[in-house]
Design a protein around this motif. Structure first.
Motif, PDB file in Angstrom:
ATOM      1  N   THR A  72      69.508 -39.729 -26.941  1.00  0.00           N
ATOM      2  CA  THR A  72      70.600 -38.829 -26.617  1.00  0.00           C
ATOM      3  C   THR A  72      70.307 -38.423 -25.127  1.00  0.00           C
ATOM      4  OG1 THR A  72      70.170 -37.845 -28.942  1.00  0.00           O
ATOM      5  CG2 THR A  72      70.877 -36.428 -27.059  1.00  0.00           C
ATOM      6  N   THR A  90      62.437 -33.376 -21.705  1.00  0.00           N
ATOM      7  CA  THR A  90      63.435 -34.136 -20.905  1.00  0.00           C
ATOM      8  C   THR A  90      64.113 -33.783 -19.611  1.00  0.00           C
ATOM      9  OG1 THR A  90      65.229 -32.670 -21.798  1.00  0.00           O
ATOM     10  CG2 THR A  90      64.423 -34.241 -23.367  1.00  0.00           C
ATOM     11  N   ASP A  93      67.488 -31.135 -20.595  1.00  0.00           N
ATOM     12  CA  ASP A  93      67.893 -30.838 -22.006  1.00  0.00           C
ATOM     13  C   ASP A  93      66.895 -30.398 -22.894  1.00  0.00           C
ATOM     14  OD1 ASP A  93      70.562 -31.059 -23.079  1.00  0.00           O
ATOM     15  OD2 ASP A  93      69.473 -32.228 -24.736  1.00  0.00           O
ATOM     16  N   TYR A  96      61.702 -31.559 -26.769  1.00  0.00           N
ATOM     17  CA  TYR A  96      61.989 -32.368 -28.234  1.00  0.00           C
ATOM     18  C   TYR A  96      60.676 -32.463 -28.859  1.00  0.00           C
ATOM     19  CZ  TYR A  96      67.067 -33.392 -27.338  1.00  0.00           C
ATOM     20  OH  TYR A  96      68.358 -33.229 -27.274  1.00  0.00           O
ATOM     21  N   TRP A 105      63.401 -37.315 -33.493  1.00  0.00           N
ATOM     22  CA  TRP A 105      63.257 -36.244 -32.808  1.00  0.00           C
ATOM     23  C   TRP A 105      64.405 -35.167 -32.877  1.00  0.00           C
ATOM     24  CZ3 TRP A 105      58.942 -36.208 -29.529  1.00  0.00           C
ATOM     25  CH2 TRP A 105      58.138 -37.469 -29.340  1.00  0.00           C
ATOM     26  N   SER A 106      63.895 -33.890 -32.665  1.00  0.00           N
ATOM     27  CA  SER A 106      64.906 -32.991 -32.646  1.00  0.00           C
ATOM     28  C   SER A 106      64.508 -31.869 -31.717  1.00  0.00           C
ATOM     29  CB  SER A 106      64.626 -32.003 -33.987  1.00  0.00           C
ATOM     30  OG  SER A 106      63.409 -31.487 -34.416  1.00  0.00           O
ATOM     31  N   SER A 107      65.624 -31.342 -31.063  1.00  0.00           N
ATOM     32  CA  SER A 107      65.742 -30.201 -29.984  1.00  0.00           C
ATOM     33  C   SER A 107      64.707 -29.268 -30.537  1.00  0.00           C
ATOM     34  CB  SER A 107      66.778 -29.897 -29.459  1.00  0.00           C
ATOM     35  OG  SER A 107      66.908 -28.777 -28.420  1.00  0.00           O
ATOM     36  N   THR A 110      67.885 -25.640 -28.394  1.00  0.00           N
ATOM     37  CA  THR A 110      69.072 -26.399 -27.856  1.00  0.00           C
ATOM     38  C   THR A 110      69.677 -25.274 -26.692  1.00  0.00           C
ATOM     39  OG1 THR A 110      70.206 -24.706 -29.599  1.00  0.00           O
ATOM     40  CG2 THR A 110      69.734 -26.949 -30.205  1.00  0.00           C
ATOM     41  N   LYS A 113      68.531 -25.638 -21.111  1.00  0.00           N
ATOM     42  CA  LYS A 113      68.978 -26.301 -20.145  1.00  0.00           C
ATOM     43  C   LYS A 113      68.683 -26.196 -18.876  1.00  0.00           C
ATOM     44  CE  LYS A 113      71.548 -27.586 -23.618  1.00  0.00           C
ATOM     45  NZ  LYS A 113      71.194 -28.613 -24.643  1.00  0.00           N
TER      46      LYS A 113
END
Length: 512
Positions: A72, A90, A93, A96, A105-107, A110, A113
């Protein structure tokens, strides 16, 4: 660098004395690995800037094999928590996590940013209506707004390594150009690109060129003719000088026009650029050029096609000056704006918007609706680095904190004057270096007291305290206190009392 092609991760069996590249086809695809975390002796996680994602490494029969677990975004530092949960940062972003030993993997958040809001790391298009694109040098997505910054859409592309300039075609916001180092990687080859075009508002991007050395192939400024989307100008940085280059075929081929370029390209179909100490202008979309003014050091420029004036922040012997330059090359000084990180916008009419930091590191936002005759100046509680204005809103990039948006800073008439039936006061300039002039008009004779206070409310100067006849009288404050000491740069307040009644308080900014 990328001169040698993909390098992948390396390993050492002797405490770091010698290193060998990891074998296997997948290892060769780890073009820009960032961090390695061993889960145990046979499992590890490699985070990758490019191609974006994370890779899981498994040691089988003494050999490491890799497979991608997330593609991603670009991942950086990775750590294993006490419970075995893995966390990774990241580029742009958020955070994660993985509870499956790096297999998925998951955020974590969300809405977390980031947009690198320092000028060297940001590229932001101008507005086309309410549409604008923004990209950071290394953050994975680019950001798009179609409602003046109220909401944003993230656009991802696994080819991009970094992004250095982006611009929109003002007559059709679906056409966007971007200077971005990108790569298409296969098991046998790697193709590098440096320039992309989108014809569907950023949903899909087509690479225009193929390059050999991505370390030296990028633009740091883009201009698109507002009447012809295939006519482009760009500033291309070289090892010793920057070049102005020109394309008439939507970026497929480029022709060098100037070396020693010292500014970004600005303008409409009347376009400007500074070369050495000379500002050049083209009236035919960049085909031919002529000298406009010489012996100048321009920090920032913005052209207003309605009044046909180029507004510029110029370095002079007395500091930085906001000036207007007409198309005959005549220069008019408007205001002292000494400081740094100037960002200027003249979206139309007689509107001028300027953000900058004073030499005392006070962040200011100045606006004028009469071409610079008068200004309204606000101090800011954040650090602006870039300004973009549309007819309906203003966006300011806040250092380290993405964008700030204002709709009530647009189209507001200047407010240095205060009028009612009892008096009329005019304070100019509101941003000053040597002195400020206070002009007062009274309909009848009265006692007038004018005092200066600092931002903490301390009395600095008694300008006057006497009976004034009816009519207009002018006073001057030279920036000194009551003992003759020159005051430091900062914000000061002018307080007017008529008779026994305080009737007005105005703000001025002193520069040094």
């Amino acid at each position: 660098g990328f001169d040698g092609g993909p390098v992948g991760p390396y390993y050492s069996n002797d405490g770091g004395s010698s290193w060998s590249s990891l074998p296997g086809a997948f290892a060769s695809l780890l073009l820009v690995p960032y961090d390695v975390e061993f889960i145990d002796n046979t499992n590890m996680v490699v985070t990758n800037l490019f191609p974006p994602g994370t890779f899981k490494g498994i040691r089988i029969a003494g050999q490491w094999q890799f497979f991608k677990t997330d593609s991603t975004v670009s991942f950086t530092d990775v750590e294993i928590g006490a419970s075995g949960t893995m966390y990774t940062c990241t580029l742009g972003d958020g955070i994660y996590k993985s509870t499956t030993s790096g297999n998925s993997w998951s955020s974590v958040n969300t809405n977390l940013k980031a947009f690198l809001a320092y000028p060297e790391f940001q590229s932001v298009s101008h507005f086309a209506g309410e549409t604008l694109f923004a990209a950071s040098l290394y953050s994975t997505p680019i950001f798009k707004t179609t409602n003046g910054g109220l909401t944003w859409q993230e656009i991802y592309n696994s080819q991009w390594i970094n992004k250095t300039a982006i611009e929109i075609y003002k007559n059709n916001p679906n056409i966007v150009y971007m200077s971005a180092i990108g790569a298409k990687i296969s098991l046998t080859d790697t193709l590098f690109f440096s320039f992309y075009r989108s014809s569907d508002g950023g949903a899909n991007w087509t690479p225009i060129d193929t390059i050999n050395n991505p370390d030296t192939s990028s633009f740091n400024s883009l201009w698109v003719s507002p009447s012809d989307s295939s006519r482009l100008l760009a500033v291309s940085p070289g090892s010793n000088t920057d070049y102005l280059v020109y394309s008439t075929d939507a970026g497929q081929t480029w022709t060098q026009l100037f070396s020693n370029v010292n500014s970004k390209v600005t303008g409409t179909d009347t376009v400007f650029v500074q070369v050495n100490d000379t500002v050049f202008v083209s009236f035919d979309k960049g085909t031919s050029w002529q000298s406009l003014v010489t012996s100048q050091n321009i920090l920032e420029m913005s052209y207003n096609p309605e009044n046909k004036l180029l507004y510029a922040v110029r370095q002079t012997g007395n500091g930085d000056s906001l000036s207007s330059i007409n198309l005959s090359g005549s220069i008019t000084n408007i205001a002292d704006v000494s400081g740094g990180l100037h960002s200027l916008s003249t979206p139309g009419g007689n509107d001028i918007y300027l953000s900058f930091w004073t030499n005392g590191f006070i962040p200011l936002f100045a606006r004028s609706s009469d071409g610079g005759q008068t200004f309204d100046v606000d101090t800011l509680a954040f650090l602006p680095t870039l300004l973009r204005a549309s007819p309906n809103e203003i966006l300011l990039a806040d250092l380290g904190k993405s964008f700030r948006r204002s709709t009530d800073a647009v189209g507001i008439s200047s407010k240095p004057k205060k009028q009612n039936s009892n008096f009329n006061i005019n304070i100019t300039p509101q941003v000053f270096k040597n002195s400020v002039k206070i002009t007062l008009a009274l309909p009848r004779m009265d006692n007038v007291k004018i005092t200066i206070y600092d931002i903490d409310g301390r009395l600095i100067k008694n300008v006057t305290n006497r009976v004034i006849k009816n009519g207009t009288t002018s006073f001057e404050w030279n920036g000194e206190n009551n003992t003759g000491k020159n005051m430091p740069s900062g914000i000061y307040f002018v307080k007017l009392t008529i008779g026994e009644n305080p009737v007005y308080t105005g703000k001025v900014v002193k520069l040094r």
